[in-house]
Design a protein around this motif. Structure first.
Motif, PDB file in Angstrom:
ATOM      1  N   PHE A  58      -3.622  17.199  40.569  1.00  0.00           N
ATOM      2  CA  PHE A  58      -2.946  17.126  41.874  1.00  0.00           C
ATOM      3  C   PHE A  58      -3.431  15.912  42.675  1.00  0.00           C
ATOM      4  N   VAL A  59      -4.732  15.702  42.705  1.00  0.00           N
ATOM      5  CA  VAL A  59      -5.275  14.604  43.515  1.00  0.00           C
ATOM      6  C   VAL A  59      -4.785  13.257  42.987  1.00  0.00           C
ATOM      7  N   GLU A  60      -4.772  13.104  41.658  1.00  0.00           N
ATOM      8  CA  GLU A  60      -4.299  11.835  41.076  1.00  0.00           C
ATOM      9  C   GLU A  60      -2.826  11.577  41.434  1.00  0.00           C
ATOM     10  N   ARG A  61      -2.049  12.642  41.515  1.00  0.00           N
ATOM     11  CA  ARG A  61      -0.624  12.462  41.855  1.00  0.00           C
ATOM     12  C   ARG A  61      -0.440  11.975  43.300  1.00  0.00           C
ATOM     13  N   TYR A  62      -1.292  12.444  44.215  1.00  0.00           N
ATOM     14  CA  TYR A  62      -1.035  12.167  45.639  1.00  0.00           C
ATOM     15  C   TYR A  62      -1.946  11.110  46.245  1.00  0.00           C
ATOM     16  N   LYS A  63      -2.996  10.683  45.535  1.00  0.00           N
ATOM     17  CA  LYS A  63      -3.907   9.665  46.062  1.00  0.00           C
ATOM     18  C   LYS A  63      -3.114   8.387  46.347  1.00  0.00           C
ATOM     19  N   GLY A  64      -3.345   7.777  47.501  1.00  0.00           N
ATOM     20  CA  GLY A  64      -2.679   6.523  47.827  1.00  0.00           C
ATOM     21  C   GLY A  64      -1.246   6.686  48.302  1.00  0.00           C
ATOM     22  N   LYS A  65      -0.784   7.923  48.468  1.00  0.00           N
ATOM     23  CA  LYS A  65       0.613   8.155  48.904  1.00  0.00           C
ATOM     24  C   LYS A  65       0.702   8.474  50.396  1.00  0.00           C
ATOM     25  N   GLY A  66      -0.393   8.291  51.118  1.00  0.00           N
ATOM     26  CA  GLY A  66      -0.348   8.482  52.573  1.00  0.00           C
ATOM     27  C   GLY A  66      -0.237   9.934  53.002  1.00  0.00           C
ATOM     28  N   VAL A  67      -0.693  10.857  52.161  1.00  0.00           N
ATOM     29  CA  VAL A  67      -0.647  12.286  52.539  1.00  0.00           C
ATOM     30  C   VAL A  67      -1.749  12.562  53.565  1.00  0.00           C
ATOM     31  N   THR A  68      -1.342  13.123  54.711  1.00  0.00           N
ATOM     32  CA  THR A  68      -2.311  13.399  55.794  1.00  0.00           C
ATOM     33  C   THR A  68      -2.563  14.891  55.979  1.00  0.00           C
ATOM     34  N   LEU A  69      -1.739  15.731  55.345  1.00  0.00           N
ATOM     35  CA  LEU A  69      -1.823  17.176  55.565  1.00  0.00           C
ATOM     36  C   LEU A  69      -1.532  17.907  54.250  1.00  0.00           C
ATOM     37  N   VAL A  70      -2.405  18.834  53.907  1.00  0.00           N
ATOM     38  CA  VAL A  70      -2.177  19.699  52.749  1.00  0.00           C
ATOM     39  C   VAL A  70      -2.072  21.124  53.275  1.00  0.00           C
ATOM     40  N   ALA A  71      -0.887  21.715  53.149  1.00  0.00           N
ATOM     41  CA  ALA A  71      -0.702  23.102  53.573  1.00  0.00           C
ATOM     42  C   ALA A  71      -0.852  24.007  52.358  1.00  0.00           C
ATOM     43  N   GLY A  72      -1.457  25.172  52.564  1.00  0.00           N
ATOM     44  CA  GLY A  72      -1.623  26.146  51.478  1.00  0.00           C
ATOM     45  C   GLY A  72      -1.177  27.513  51.949  1.00  0.00           C
ATOM     46  N   ILE A  73      -0.489  28.249  51.064  1.00  0.00           N
ATOM     47  CA  ILE A  73       0.118  29.527  51.441  1.00  0.00           C
ATOM     48  C   ILE A  73      -0.787  30.683  51.020  1.00  0.00           C
ATOM     49  N   GLU A  74      -1.083  31.579  51.990  1.00  0.00           N
ATOM     50  CA  GLU A  74      -1.903  32.763  51.705  1.00  0.00           C
ATOM     51  C   GLU A  74      -1.270  33.588  50.583  1.00  0.00           C
ATOM     52  N   ALA A  75      -1.984  34.095  49.639  1.00  0.00           N
ATOM     53  CA  ALA A  75      -3.408  33.955  49.534  1.00  0.00           C
ATOM     54  C   ALA A  75      -3.843  32.973  48.439  1.00  0.00           C
ATOM     55  N   ARG A  76      -3.051  32.908  47.376  1.00  0.00           N
ATOM     56  CA  ARG A  76      -3.595  32.246  46.185  1.00  0.00           C
ATOM     57  C   ARG A  76      -3.651  30.727  46.294  1.00  0.00           C
ATOM     58  N   ALA A  77      -2.840  30.120  47.179  1.00  0.00           N
ATOM     59  CA  ALA A  77      -2.963  28.672  47.369  1.00  0.00           C
ATOM     60  C   ALA A  77      -4.299  28.306  48.007  1.00  0.00           C
ATOM     61  N   PHE A  78      -4.925  29.281  48.658  1.00  0.00           N
ATOM     62  CA  PHE A  78      -6.211  28.986  49.311  1.00  0.00           C
ATOM     63  C   PHE A  78      -7.292  28.659  48.280  1.00  0.00           C
ATOM     64  N   PHE A  79      -7.065  29.063  47.019  1.00  0.00           N
ATOM     65  CA  PHE A  79      -8.026  28.707  45.958  1.00  0.00           C
ATOM     66  C   PHE A  79      -7.997  27.204  45.665  1.00  0.00           C
ATOM     67  N   PHE A  80      -6.836  26.578  45.871  1.00  0.00           N
ATOM     68  CA  PHE A  80      -6.635  25.193  45.455  1.00  0.00           C
ATOM     69  C   PHE A  80      -6.570  24.198  46.617  1.00  0.00           C
ATOM     70  N   ALA A  81      -5.811  24.552  47.653  1.00  0.00           N
ATOM     71  CA  ALA A  81      -5.391  23.550  48.648  1.00  0.00           C
ATOM     72  C   ALA A  81      -6.535  22.910  49.436  1.00  0.00           C
ATOM     73  N   PRO A  82      -7.560  23.655  49.885  1.00  0.00           N
ATOM     74  CA  PRO A  82      -8.615  22.982  50.662  1.00  0.00           C
ATOM     75  C   PRO A  82      -9.372  21.932  49.837  1.00  0.00           C
ATOM     76  N   THR A  83      -9.552  22.198  48.545  1.00  0.00           N
ATOM     77  CA  THR A  83     -10.253  21.224  47.693  1.00  0.00           C
ATOM     78  C   THR A  83      -9.400  19.969  47.510  1.00  0.00           C
TER      79      THR A  83
END
Ligand SMILES: O=P(O)(O)OC[C@H]1O[C@H](OP(=O)(O)OP(=O)(O)O)[C@H](O)[C@@H]1O
Ligand SMILES: Nc1ncnc2[nH]cnc12
Length: 189
Positions: A58-83
């Motif tokens: 995921f990080v390799e896909r979005y690095k350098g693309k100007g992403v300023t916000l990562v939203a994660g949906i309760e509950a299982r996205a919380f395992f991935f999105a903050p990292t």
């Protein structure tokens, strides 16, 4: 379970990582009710190298693309999105089930594979120039991500893409997301 194909950036190392992720997903037939084959991502977190594989893709896909916000949906996205947010140097914004977030929130109702639900977001979290990705473990009918896109757009953010570990292709969830693309690691039915 098939491994998701991607465009030109897709290399041999990506295939190996995706294969390890697919192998760490366990399917539980009949959970949480008859007729549902539950795709369980928790095995990914039992092997730190596989967790690193998923975050890295995921990080390799979005690095350098100007992403300023990562939203994660309760509950299982919380395992991935903050990292992912931390690695991208972006803010993490949780989209939560009703009555979990204090202060002023906006909400969207949606229906999914086996029930209806609602998600909420604190409105102060989003700034008008934010470029957002929305992370979830799985897209099924697309109802959850569709509601998440509406929340972010109502708050003024541009939703660049949705990013999921698993897509249940038979349910055609992407069709519900309009112009917003979806990037997935593992496709299955
Ligand atoms: O594409 P859809 O049909 O909307 O379904 C996908 C959503 O369903 C699951 O969450 P669920 O609502 O079961 O919540 P949970 O993570 O709290 O179990 C999954 O984690 C996605 O968020
Ligand atoms: N089959 C499934 N497995 C895991 N989470 C889901 N959310 C909706 N459908 C699901």
């Amino acid at each position: 379970m098939a491994i998701a194909g991607d465009d030109s950036n897709h290399g041999v190392d990506d295939d190996a990582r995706i294969a390890r992720i697919a192998a760490a997903i366990t399917v539980f037939p009949g959970f949480p009710k008859p007729g549902i084959s539950f795709q369980d991502v928790t095995g990914i977190f039992h092997k730190p190298e596989v967790f690193r594989d998923a975050i890295g893709l995921f990080v390799e896909r979005y690095k350098g693309k100007g992403v300023t916000l990562v939203a994660g949906i309760e509950a299982r996205a919380f395992f991935f999105a903050p990292t992912i947010a931390l690695e991208l140097g972006a803010k993490f914004v949780p989209l939560r089930k009703p009555r979990k977030l204090p202060g002023e929130v906006i909400s969207e109702e949606y229906s999914l594979e086996y029930r209806t639900d609602k998600i909420e977001m604190q409105i102060g979290a989003v700034e008008p120039n934010d470029r957002a990705i929305i992370v979830d473990d799985l897209i099924a009918t697309g109802g959850t991500l569709s509601a998440a896109i509406k929340l972010l757009e109502r708050a003024g953010a541009e939703v660049v893409e949705c990013a999921c570990v698993i897509e249940l292709q038979e349910l055609k969830g992407r069709a519900k997301l309009g112009k917003t693309p979806v990037f997935v690691l593992v496709e299955t039915n």
